[in-house]
Design an enzyme around this catalytic site. Sequence first.
Site, short mmCIF file in Angstrom:
data_model
loop_
_atom_site.label_atom_id
_atom_site.label_comp_id
_atom_site.label_asym_id
_atom_site.label_seq_id
_atom_site.Cartn_x
_atom_site.Cartn_y
_atom_site.Cartn_z
N PHE A 1 0.82 -1.22 0.00
CA PHE A 1 0.00 0.00 0.00
C PHE A 1 0.84 1.26 0.00
CE2 PHE A 1 -0.28 2.61 3.84
CZ PHE A 1 0.50 1.90 4.74
N LYS A 2 2.13 1.14 0.32
CA LYS A 2 3.00 2.32 0.33
C LYS A 2 3.00 3.02 -1.03
CE LYS A 2 4.75 1.50 4.53
NZ LYS A 2 4.12 0.25 4.99
#
Length: 496
Positions: free
Chosen positions: A111-112
């Site tokens: 998700f970064k």
Amino acid sequence: MSLMYKSTRDSNNTATASEAILQGLATDGGLYVPEKLPKLSVSLEELTKLSYKEIAYEVMKLFLDDFTEDELKNCINKAYDSKFDTENICELKKVGDVFYLELFHGATIAFKDMALSILPHLLTTSAKKNKIEDKIVILTATSGDTGKAAMAGFADVPGTEIIVFYPKGGVSKVQEKQMLTQTGANTHVVGITGNFDDAQTGVKVMFNNEALKEELKAKGYRFSSANSINIGRLVPQVVYYVYSYVNLLKNNEIKAGDKVNFVVPTGNFGNILAAFYAKNLGIPVNKLICASNENKVLFDFFNTGVYDRNRQFILTTSPSMDILISSNLERLIYMIAGEDSDKNKGLMEALKTEGKYEIDDSMKALLSDFIGGFASEDQVAEEIKNVFTDDNYVMDTHTAVASRVYHDYKANTKDETVSVIASTASPYKFATSVMGAIDDKYKGVEDFALIAELNKVSGVKIPKAVDGLETAPVLHNTVCETADMEKTVKRILDII
Ligand SMILES: *Cc1c(COP(=O)(O)O)cnc(C)c1O
């Protein structure tokens, strides 16, 4: 009217959004927070007609109001493009009784990417706006995912260097290989002998080292951060919570005004803080469920009001959550301390010197939005297997922490509120743990050997991020003692 940011350790220390992005951490060691949390200026119904990028603009313009419309739209367009393997940028999937918000469709399959694909553009735009000529050195501590995503975002971006510190031996094989094969003349990766907290503390110490900053300045460099201490990381993360609510509305899973729960696998408290900001924007939220692995310092905090990092650091199968000092919690502490920067500073100093602090009852009373939960290693493995067996959905270990915490919460409370679990990584990133949970016969088999098998079992296409990774050339091999992080930075920048 421009929205100013202020430091959690000195309310008089203020900055515009672009200045706060450039600095990363405030000079007094505090984190920048908006002076006032903004509210959406369009209705939820109107948002149902918009794409991810358009929603991103509606949300981010509220937080970054010193960016012009052109500047911000330009950043958004450059970030959310074919680097993502879905046009929607993220996917909301109904599995059994709950929705998984898949945030891993970007270049590094965690998700970064949702924030780190836009941060370089926000940062270079901020530099231009503030007439900064220095080369920006991004210093980053990573528990495995931020490092790769940040380097992918910053690789060969003119005017930047990026140096990533990760705990050698504290990340998965795939995570490590992803970092060590990173291309780009301005990317640098360093394994340290300590754990993630050591890496993060070492980076913060460098940020606050005035002598070092002077030395850098003389050579035309300045530091900034790609960690979620930078508001340029946090703000783009608010977008997908809004998007997920709007998506539920559009698909008639909820009616406008219905509340939802967000369940977030948490390490540094950045992702769940973004959910809290989304609630403050006007997204109807019942509970924010903060899910920890066996490093359950946040679970204990929400249950007792005591934050205590004096405990054993446990290496788990969800390494990106192996954290005992959750930096972004400071932003929440400051808020529930009535924005009293001295009170917050006192608590943070106690954390530094004694490794713990306790909040008072008035502060505790302001935490009712949050529920803390945790899952043991056995429970995480069981959850992966159960959801696969029941619903044929394969999730990664971090997502499984949240999924287990949610199912326990629901069983205990009978809360039937529609719930969204932040799904933070692709199972391909943690193949050994995921496949080992599904079937004993895969136990201990190395990540790369299981990729084809995972593809067979899950039916999910092998992502570009891992295809060919095993044989990609290793381009970085620096390892240093935790105590030598500063020396290593100087050597990389050639200022020794
Ligand atoms: C970073 C990360 C987390 C933790 O997010 P925070 O914002 O640090 O709380 C959870 N899962 C994965 C896969 C991550 O990479």
